[in-house]
Write an enzyme that holds these catalytic residues in place. Structure first.
Site, PDB file in Angstrom:
ATOM      1  N   SER A  57       4.712  -5.649   3.439  1.00 12.77           N
ATOM      2  CA  SER A  57       3.374  -5.534   4.012  1.00 12.77           C
ATOM      3  C   SER A  57       2.361  -6.260   3.127  1.00 12.77           C
ATOM      4  O   SER A  57       2.443  -7.470   2.948  1.00 12.77           O
ATOM      5  CB  SER A  57       3.019  -4.056   4.210  1.00 12.77           C
ATOM      6  OG  SER A  57       1.813  -3.903   4.919  1.00 12.77           O
ATOM      7  N   LEU A  58       1.424  -5.543   2.525  1.00 14.06           N
ATOM      8  CA  LEU A  58       0.451  -6.161   1.626  1.00 14.06           C
ATOM      9  C   LEU A  58       1.138  -6.975   0.529  1.00 14.06           C
ATOM     10  O   LEU A  58       0.628  -8.022   0.100  1.00 14.06           O
ATOM     11  CB  LEU A  58      -0.426  -5.080   0.988  1.00 14.06           C
ATOM     12  CG  LEU A  58      -1.325  -5.547  -0.153  1.00 14.06           C
ATOM     13  CD1 LEU A  58      -2.490  -6.357   0.389  1.00 14.06           C
ATOM     14  CD2 LEU A  58      -1.789  -4.389  -0.992  1.00 14.06           C
ATOM     15  N   GLN A  73       2.017 -10.205  11.192  1.00 12.75           N
ATOM     16  CA  GLN A  73       2.431  -9.067  10.365  1.00 12.75           C
ATOM     17  C   GLN A  73       1.517  -7.865  10.583  1.00 12.75           C
ATOM     18  O   GLN A  73       1.931  -6.719  10.456  1.00 12.75           O
ATOM     19  CB  GLN A  73       2.418  -9.473   8.883  1.00 12.75           C
ATOM     20  CG  GLN A  73       2.994  -8.435   7.944  1.00 12.75           C
ATOM     21  CD  GLN A  73       2.166  -8.293   6.695  1.00 12.75           C
ATOM     22  OE1 GLN A  73       1.004  -7.909   6.744  1.00 12.75           O
ATOM     23  NE2 GLN A  73       2.767  -8.619   5.570  1.00 12.75           N
ATOM     24  N   GLN A 120       0.828  -1.193   0.000  1.00  7.62           N
ATOM     25  CA  GLN A 120       0.000   0.000   0.000  1.00  7.62           C
ATOM     26  C   GLN A 120       0.866   1.249   0.000  1.00  7.62           C
ATOM     27  O   GLN A 120       1.903   1.302   0.656  1.00  7.62           O
ATOM     28  CB  GLN A 120      -0.882  -0.014   1.258  1.00  7.62           C
ATOM     29  CG  GLN A 120      -2.231   0.618   1.072  1.00  7.62           C
ATOM     30  CD  GLN A 120      -3.173   0.268   2.213  1.00  7.62           C
ATOM     31  OE1 GLN A 120      -3.083  -0.817   2.786  1.00  7.62           O
ATOM     32  NE2 GLN A 120      -4.077   1.164   2.545  1.00  7.62           N
ATOM     33  N   HIS A 124       0.532  -2.305  11.355  1.00  3.09           N
ATOM     34  CA  HIS A 124       1.653  -3.014  11.982  1.00  3.09           C
ATOM     35  C   HIS A 124       1.935  -2.562  13.412  1.00  3.09           C
ATOM     36  O   HIS A 124       2.982  -2.882  13.961  1.00  3.09           O
ATOM     37  CB  HIS A 124       2.915  -2.905  11.117  1.00  3.09           C
ATOM     38  CG  HIS A 124       2.679  -3.267   9.682  1.00  3.09           C
ATOM     39  ND1 HIS A 124       2.338  -4.539   9.288  1.00  3.09           N
ATOM     40  CD2 HIS A 124       2.683  -2.510   8.550  1.00  3.09           C
ATOM     41  CE1 HIS A 124       2.161  -4.551   7.976  1.00  3.09           C
ATOM     42  NE2 HIS A 124       2.355  -3.337   7.504  1.00  3.09           N
ATOM     43  N   ARG A 153      -8.978  -8.125   4.927  1.00  6.49           N
ATOM     44  CA  ARG A 153      -7.904  -7.522   5.741  1.00  6.49           C
ATOM     45  C   ARG A 153      -8.064  -6.009   5.789  1.00  6.49           C
ATOM     46  O   ARG A 153      -7.953  -5.387   6.855  1.00  6.49           O
ATOM     47  CB  ARG A 153      -6.557  -7.905   5.139  1.00  6.49           C
ATOM     48  CG  ARG A 153      -5.310  -7.352   5.848  1.00  6.49           C
ATOM     49  CD  ARG A 153      -4.071  -7.857   5.112  1.00  6.49           C
ATOM     50  NE  ARG A 153      -2.801  -7.473   5.729  1.00  6.49           N
ATOM     51  CZ  ARG A 153      -2.074  -6.411   5.388  1.00  6.49           C
ATOM     52  NH1 ARG A 153      -2.509  -5.602   4.407  1.00  6.49           N
ATOM     53  NH2 ARG A 153      -0.919  -6.165   5.987  1.00  6.49           N
TER      54      ARG A 153
END
Length: 308
Positions: free
Chosen positions: A90-91, A248, A9, A199, A115
């Site tokens: 991340s994503l 995560q 993202q 996070h 999510r």
């Protein structure tokens, strides 16, 4: 040898799939599959839609996943060499798992949409914040966060490169960190245009709900090792992968460790699949021995394909 990495993202934009030329039909096919899952014309949105809608977390996440996977599949279809290991920021970790055939694309689209919804619902708009701290070492950033918290949440959440750490938490605590970081010698303190403190421990409730959702998702052993954000390790079994994805959400992205772990596996070339060049830039600051290249359109693809 090649490592494949996938951005998350923040790299999204209207028009981000422009420039694929003759490869556009393949990209549209991938977006069509995502659109069927979502009940939303995702291709029209990223081509010429509303940026405000694209930047909604529950839309951004499947849009970026589709863009990352499109770049990956186009690369393979064009004859690109298979990487020996994968990672995603991340994503982007979900795109890496799709590329490794650990999770199907359709399942991953539904998963990241959920999510995004869980993350957005976990913290009310304006309550959370994220900021990039530039020019301080990791220890100094951790000290700033500890001093700024004052009973609230203020945590280092993305270790992106030496001297670049993202923090997140309650908006008031992050604002206090701004003053403290500058007093400690930070070159810049940049508030990020998001309200979801990704996070950080503010995401624990969202992580619990994601864990429950993940029990319904079929996860297979990856065909290519995928290094996870939480520990820079590759995992083979479904339970370990699920736990890594859940953790995560509320633990830091250890991107420096991931890039160094890829390099230790013999990966001296890093190809970034998806919009932008963020990870390519970070790689140069993390490991001087890594040659990076971003693949986001037909021209950038041609530059990395094997010469015949």
């Amino acid at each position: 040898m090649i490592a494949g990495v996938f951005p998350g993202q923040g790299s999204q934009s209207i028009g981000m799939m422009n420039g694929w030329g003759a490869y556009e039909p393949l990209a549209q096919t991938i977006f069509s599959e995502a659109s069927t899952v979502l009940g939303l014309d995702l291709w029209a949105l990223v081509a010429s839609g509303d940026a405000t809608k694209l930047n909604q977390t529950e839309i951004t996440q499947p849009a970026m996943l589709a863009a990352d996977v499109a770049a990956w599949r186009i690369y393979l279809a064009a004859g690109g060499r298979q990487p020996i290991a994968l990672a995603g920021h991340s994503l982007g970790e979900y795109a890496a798992l799709v590329a490794a055939e650990s999770i199907t694309f359709a399942d991953a689209i539904a998963l990241v949409a959920e999510r995004g919804r869980l993350m957005q619902a976990a913290v009310a708009p304006g309550v959370g914040a994220m900021a990039a701290v530039l020019g301080l070492d990791d220890g100094a950033v951790l000290a700033v966060c500890a001093d700024a918290a004052m009973g609230q949440v203020c945590e280092a959440v993305n270790f992106n490169s030496p001297g670049q750490v993202v923090i997140a938490g309650d908006a008031a605590a992050v604002a206090r960190a701004d003053v403290l970081a500058k007093a400690a010698g930070a070159k810049r303190f940049v508030l990020l245009p998001v309200s979801v403190p990704s996070h950080s421990s503010l995401m624990i409730e969202a992580a619990r709900a994601l864990d429950a959702y993940l029990t319904q998702v079929c996860i297979r052993p990856p065909l290519i090792p995928v290094l996870h954000n939480v520990d820079a390790q590759a995992h083979d079994d479904a339970i370990a992968i699920r736990h890594a994805l859940v953790e995560q959400l509320y633990r830091p992205v250890q991107w420096v460790a991931c890039v160094r772990a890829l390099h230790s596996r013999g990966c001296n070339r890093q190809f970034e699949f998806g919009p932008g060049k963020v990870l390519t830039g970070l790689a140069k600051r993390i490991e001087r021995g890594v040659e990076g290249a971003a693949i986001f359109d037909a021209a950038s693809l041609a530059a990395v394909l094997p010469k015949t």
